[in-house]
Scaffold this active site. Structure first.
Site, PDB file in Angstrom:
ATOM      1  CE  LYS A 236      -3.527   2.402   2.381  1.00 26.54           C
ATOM      2  NZ  LYS A 236      -4.642   2.381   1.243  1.00 26.54           N
TER       3      LYS A 236
ATOM      4  CD  GLU B 181       3.189  23.140   4.337  1.00 24.77           C
ATOM      5  OE1 GLU B 181       2.223  22.789   4.883  1.00 24.77           O
ATOM      6  OE2 GLU B 181       3.417  22.843   3.102  1.00 24.77           O
TER       7      GLU B 181
ATOM      8  CB  CYS C 277       4.646  22.190  -1.150  1.00 26.14           C
ATOM      9  SG  CYS C 277       4.013  20.889   0.044  1.00 26.14           S
TER      10      CYS C 277
ATOM     11  CG  HIS D  54       5.694  19.367  -4.636  1.00 26.84           C
ATOM     12  ND1 HIS D  54       6.380  19.027  -3.307  1.00 26.84           N
ATOM     13  CD2 HIS D  54       4.235  19.124  -4.147  1.00 26.84           C
ATOM     14  CE1 HIS D  54       5.697  18.924  -2.492  1.00 26.84           C
ATOM     15  NE2 HIS D  54       4.452  18.775  -2.848  1.00 26.84           N
TER      16      HIS D  54
ATOM     17  CG  ASN E 136       5.643  16.009   0.547  1.00 28.73           C
ATOM     18  OD1 ASN E 136       6.514  16.845   0.234  1.00 28.73           O
ATOM     19  ND2 ASN E 136       4.388  16.209   0.744  1.00 28.73           N
TER      20      ASN E 136
END
Length: 516
Positions: A63, A112, A146, A278, A357
Site C-alpha cells: 500500500k 510552511e 509547499c 514536487h 515529502n
C-alpha cells in the site's frame, strides 16, 4: 546502533572554490547567467521503513511501497524544529563553500512549518551573521504550503537581476517538517531542508521569461489549527488541484517558450532533458509525467497522432478537465510515457523515495537527486523543467539550463562533486522501528508549542554539524546547540551553542546573541 558518522571526511566539504564576478564591470551591468551556484541538502538522521510500517499499521502489503512509491520516511524527534533544520543547512552551505556571511545580501526562507506567528525563521538565522557584523541582509519568510521554497528562489533570482542588487550573493532556503495524524496520510510525511546559493555565472541558470504560474483559491490542504502540526486535507481535491495546476502551468510555459523561441519546435516532453516535480509521493510524480504526455497528445497535429501515439487515438476526444481521475487515460499514458519517466524523471526521486515529502524542499531535493545521479559530462548543456505546487494554491513551472563548462575547476564540477555523497548519507541514517516512530510522533504531538519544555530525544543519532533544540523557556524562547563537526579543526571538538535571548527595548524590538 553506534553513533552516526558522515560517510566522507568533513574536510572534503570545505574545498569548494566559489565563482566570483569575472570583472568589476559585471557589477555595473546586467548580471549574466543568474541561477543556482551551489546547493546543500539536509535530512534527518533517522527513518522508518515503509514496508515495516505497512505491517505495523495493518494495511495491505504494498500500500505504501507500491501504491505510494515510498520506501523510507525521514522524520524528526523533538530535538529538531524548523529553526534547527535551517540553521543546519545554512551553516553547512556557508562552511562548505567558504563564502563569508558578509558576502550575503539577501536571505529568504520558504516554509510552511510555523512555530511563531510573528517572528520569522530568517530572523533566527541572522544569529549566524553576527560575527561577520553583517545585518544588511534583505528577505524574509515566504509561506504558501509547499510553494514557499520556489517563491524564495524566484525572489532571490529577481533580486540579483534587479536594480536592488549590490553585487553580493543571495541565499534561498526551503525547509519543512511534514507530519500527519495517525491514518492514511501519515506515510506521506517527511522532513528536510535545502539551501541554495544564488548569483551570476551559475552552473544552473534560471531561463529568463520561461515561468508559467497558476494561482487560485481552494481549500485542498491547509493548517487552520495553529495549536497542531497536522493539516486539514481533502485528499481527492488536492490531487485534482495538483493536476489542474500542472495542466495550466504547462500550457503557459509552452506559450512563453513559443513566444521566446518561435523557430524552435513546439514545447513537448522531448524539448527538455529532465522533468522534476514536487513530490507529495512518488507515484503521483509518475502520473504527472504521464499527464504531460497526455497534454502533448491533445496538442499533437491530427495527422501525426497515429504515428507518435499508436493505439491511443481513441482518447483524442477526451478533455483535460474531465480526466483527473480517468483510470483508462492514466493507465494508457503511464504505459506510453514509461521510457520517458525512467530517463527524464525517475533519477530525481532518490530523496523523495527514501525521505518522503519534505514540503518546500521537495522539488529541490529532486533537483539535487538528479544532479547527484549524473556525471558532469552528462549534465553539461541540459535543460531541466521543474514544476512546483503548493496547496491553496500556488504553482509554477520554470526551467534551468546547465552550463557547458566541464573543466576540472568549473562551477558545475564543484556543484556535482558536492552532491555525490547523497546516497551515502541516506545509507548512514538510523532505522527506527515503527513503534518507536509512533512514540516519537506522539511526543511531538503532546509537546508541540509546550513551554517551558526540555527536549528529550537522542542527540547521538544526529548527524555531525546538526543544530538541535535543547529547551523552550517559559516565554517560548528557544535555545539550540550544535553537534561538533567531525574532523574540522576550527571546531576543535567543541559544541557550538545558540542562546536566543530576547530583551525589550524602547522600540519594542528584540536583540539576539550568538555564542559559539
Amino acid at each position: 546502533m553506534g553513533k552516526t558518522q558522515l560517510p566522507v571526511p568533513m574536510e572534503t566539504y570545505f574545498c569548494v572554490k566559489m565563482p566570483s564576478f569575472k570583472s568589476t564591470s559585471d557589477q555595473a551591468g546586467w548580471p549574466q547567467d543568474v541561477g543556482i551556484l551551489s546547493m546543500e541538502v539536509y535530512f534527518p538522521a533517522q527513518y522508518v521503513d515503509q514496508q515495516e510500517l505497512e505491517v505495523f499499521d495493518g494495511v495491505s502489503p504494498g500500500k505504501y511501497t507500491i501504491g505510494l512509491g515510498q520506501t523510507k520516511m525521514g522524520f524528526c524527534s523533538d530535538r529538531e524544529d524548523i529553526n534547527s533544520l535551517c540553521l543546519t543547512v545554512l551553516s553547512r552551505l556557508m562552511e562548505r563553500t567558504g563564502i563569508g556571511y558578509e558576502n550575503i545580501g539577501r536571505l529568504e526562507v520558504g516554509t510552511e512549518t510555523i512555530i511563531d506567528k510573528s517572528k520569522s525563521v530568517k530572523s533566527c538565522l541572522m544569529q549566524l551573521f553576527e560575527e561577520s557584523g553583517n545585518t544588511d541582509v534583505e528577505g524574509i519568510d515566504t509561506t504558501n504550503a509547499c510553494y514557499g521554497g520556489t517563491a524564495a528562489l524566484i525572489n532571490a533570482i529577481n533580486w540579483v537581476e534587479s536594480s536592488s542588487w549590490d553585487g553580493r550573493y543571495a541565499v534561498a532556503i526551503a525547509g519543512d517538517i511534514a507530519v500527519y495524524a495517525t491514518g492514511a496520510a501519515r506515510p506521506t510525511g517527511g522532513a528536510g531542508a535545502v539551501a541554495m546559493l544564488v548569483g551570476p555565472h551559475a552552473p544552473l541558470v534560471m531561463e529568463r521569461g520561461l515561468r508559467g504560474s497558476h494561482m487560485c483559491h481552494v481549500y485542498d490542504f491547509y493548517k487552520p489549527d495553529l495549536s497542531s502540526e497536522y493539516p486539514t486535507v481533502d485528499g481527492k481535491l488536492s490531487i485534482q488541484c495538483y493536476l489542474s495546476a500542472l495542466d495550466a502551468c504547462y500550457r503557459t510555459f509552452s506559450r512563453k517558450a513559443a513566444a521566446k523561441e518561435p523557430s524552435s519546435p513546439p514545447m513537448s516532453l522531448h524539448q527538455m532533458d529532465a522533468f522534476i516535480f514536487h513530490s507529495p509521493y512518488c507515484k503521483l510524480v509518475q502520473k504527472s509525467l504521464a499527464r504531460l504526455c497526455f497534454n502533448d497528445f491533445l496538442n499533437c497535429p491530427a495527422d501525426q497522432v497515429a504515428i507518435r501515439y499508436p493505439g491511443l487515438e481513441a482518447f483524442r476526444e477526451k478533455k483535460l478537465e474531465d480526466t483527473y481521475f480517468d483510470r483508462d487515460v492514466e493507465k494508457a499514458f503511464m504505459a506510453h510515457s514509461q521510457d520517458l519517466f525512467f530517463s527524464k524523471t525517475k533519477p530525481s526521486l532518490l530523496i523523495a523515495t527514501q525521505v518522503g515529502n519534505m514540503y518546500t524542499p521537495s522539488l529541490f531535493g529532486g533537483l539535487a537527486s538528479f544532479i547527484s545521479g549524473n556525471s558532469v559530462e552528462n549534465l553539461a548543456g541540459k535543460r531541466v523543467a521543474l514544476f512546483s505546487y503548493g496547496s491553496g494554491l500556488a504553482a509554477t513551472m520554470f526551467s534551468l539550463r546547465i552550463t557547458q563548462d566541464v573543466g576540472p575547476d568549473s562551477p558545475l564540477t564543484h556543484f556535482v562533486a558536492s552532491l555525490q555523497d547523497l546516497q551515502q548519507r541516506l545509507d548512514a541514517r538510523y532505522k527506527v522501528s515503527p513503534p518507536e516512530f509512533a512514540e516519537t510522533m506522539k511526543l511531538r504531538q503532546d509537546t508541540h508549542h509546550k513551554a517551558p519544555y526540555n527536549a528529550v530525544g537522542s542527540i547521538d543519532r544526529l548527524f555531525p554539524g546538526t543544530w538541535y533544540l535543547t529547551k523552550v523557556d517559559e516565554m517560548h524562547r528557544r535555545q539550540y546547540e550544535r553537534r561538533p563537526l567531525v574532523g574540522v579543526s576550527n571546531v576543535a571538538g567543541n559544541v557550538a551553542t545558540v542562546h536566543m535571548k530576547e530583551t525589550s527595548s524602547v522600540t519594542g524590538e528584540s536583540t539576539q546573541q550568538l555564542h559559539v
